[in-house]
Enzyme design. Structure first.
Site, PDB file in Angstrom:
ATOM      1  N   HIS A  16       0.855  -1.191   0.000  1.00 47.98           N
ATOM      2  CA  HIS A  16       0.000   0.000   0.000  1.00 47.98           C
ATOM      3  C   HIS A  16       0.887   1.235   0.000  1.00 47.98           C
ATOM      4  CE1 HIS A  16       1.143  -0.949   4.137  1.00 47.98           C
ATOM      5  NE2 HIS A  16       1.354   0.350   4.190  1.00 47.98           N
ATOM      6  N   HIS A  38       6.133   6.890  -1.618  1.00 49.99           N
ATOM      7  CA  HIS A  38       6.837   5.644  -1.923  1.00 49.99           C
ATOM      8  C   HIS A  38       6.001   4.472  -1.440  1.00 49.99           C
ATOM      9  CE1 HIS A  38       7.708   6.039   2.346  1.00 49.99           C
ATOM     10  NE2 HIS A  38       7.849   4.725   2.355  1.00 49.99           N
TER      11      HIS A  38
HETATM   12  P1  2AM Z   1       6.370   2.531   5.016  1.00 54.19           P
HETATM   13  O1  2AM Z   1       5.642   1.961   3.864  1.00 54.19           O
HETATM   14  O2  2AM Z   1       6.975   3.833   4.726  1.00 54.19           O
HETATM   15  O3  2AM Z   1       7.322   1.556   5.639  1.00 54.19           O
HETATM   16  C1  2AM Z   1       2.005   0.277   8.282  1.00 54.19           C
HETATM   17  O4  2AM Z   1       2.867  -0.089   9.322  1.00 54.19           O
HETATM   18  C2  2AM Z   1       2.635   1.353   7.441  1.00 54.19           C
HETATM   19  O5  2AM Z   1       2.864   2.498   8.234  1.00 54.19           O
HETATM   20  C3  2AM Z   1       3.963   0.933   6.847  1.00 54.19           C
HETATM   21  O6  2AM Z   1       3.786   0.701   5.485  1.00 54.19           O
HETATM   22  C4  2AM Z   1       4.895   2.082   7.117  1.00 54.19           C
HETATM   23  O7  2AM Z   1       5.229   2.817   6.028  1.00 54.19           O
HETATM   24  C5  2AM Z   1       4.088   3.084   7.881  1.00 54.19           C
HETATM   25  N1  2AM Z   1       4.819   3.598   9.019  1.00 54.19           N
HETATM   26  C6  2AM Z   1       5.279   4.870   9.162  1.00 54.19           C
HETATM   27  N2  2AM Z   1       5.875   5.030  10.330  1.00 54.19           N
HETATM   28  C7  2AM Z   1       5.831   3.835  10.953  1.00 54.19           C
HETATM   29  C8  2AM Z   1       6.303   3.354  12.199  1.00 54.19           C
HETATM   30  N3  2AM Z   1       6.928   4.151  13.076  1.00 54.19           N
HETATM   31  N4  2AM Z   1       6.109   2.055  12.496  1.00 54.19           N
HETATM   32  C9  2AM Z   1       5.470   1.243  11.635  1.00 54.19           C
HETATM   33  N5  2AM Z   1       4.975   1.641  10.468  1.00 54.19           N
HETATM   34  C10 2AM Z   1       5.160   2.914  10.111  1.00 54.19           C
END
Ligand code: 2AM
Length: 184
Positions: free
Chosen positions: A40, A127
């Site tokens: 996603h 991204h």
């Molecule tokens: P990312 O795609 O940039 O890794 C669900 O966990 C989504 O939340 C992940 O896809 C992640 O994005 C985002 N996310 C952002 N900050 C986070 C954090 N501190 N811990 C876990 N997930 C985070």
């Protein structure tokens, strides 16, 4: 509960991203690749929130969606955070729709702040995370691979609940918010 706001992808797009990560495996055998069905575009990660928060976010997020027209997007171009030489995250960027997604993200954050969300200080970088590395690794060869995905339309975004299980996260849709339909 643990929640985040995201844009989901059509099944064909997730399928081609699955093919992509299978091809990247040999460059980074130690990476943990995101399962295609979980891929996603994250707009805002809320973390642990009170059980009543999703209900309180329904109206402000619906109003946000109603202000942003649906748009065309395409994923493409590979990269790594914090950089290809010491990658912890391998991602695919956006070849189309990044500006629209950025505008939507900014407005989503604006809707979350009154409910207590603390915005990230770093600028939003559209991204999709493909894989993660526990130990930073050189992803130079992986991110030099060419990838340009098929186009898709972003017509809604969702509030997802994430439950962390030993075999990976499980996401459940709590709410779905439609973007504005284009004028006829
Ligand atoms: P990312 O795609 O940039 O890794 C669900 O966990 C989504 O939340 C992940 O896809 C992640 O994005 C985002 N996310 C952002 N900050 C986070 C954090 N501190 N811990 C876990 N997930 C985070």
């Amino acid at each position: 509960m643990r929640c985040f706001v995201a844009v989901e992808l059509p099944a064909e797009v997730r399928r081609e991203l699955g093919d992509l990560t299978r091809g990247l495996c040999r460059y980074l055998p130690e990476a943990r690749w995101v399962r295609p069905e979980l891929m996603h575009l994250t707009l805002a990660f809320l973390g642990e929130v009170a059980d009543d928060l999703p209900g309180r976010l329904r109206a402000p997020l619906a109003a946000t969606g109603a202000r942003h027209p649906a748009f065309n997007a395409r994923l493409g171009g590979l990269g790594a955070f914090p950089g290809p030489g010491r990658a912890r995250v391998v991602w695919v960027g956006m070849e189309a729709g990044a500006d629209e997604l950025g505008a939507l993200q900014k407005d989503v954050v604006g809707a979350l702040v009154p409910a207590g969300y603390v915005p990230e200080r770093r600028p939003f970088s559209p991204h999709l995370t493909l894989g993660r590395l526990r130990t930073p690794a050189d992803a130079g060869a992986a991110v030099r691979r060419h990838f340009s995905g098929r186009g898709f339309r972003v017509e809604r975004f969702v509030l997802l609940r994430s439950v962390l299980r030993p075999d990976g996260p499980e996401y459940t849709e709590l709410e779905s918010f439609a973007l504005k339909a284009p004028a006829a």
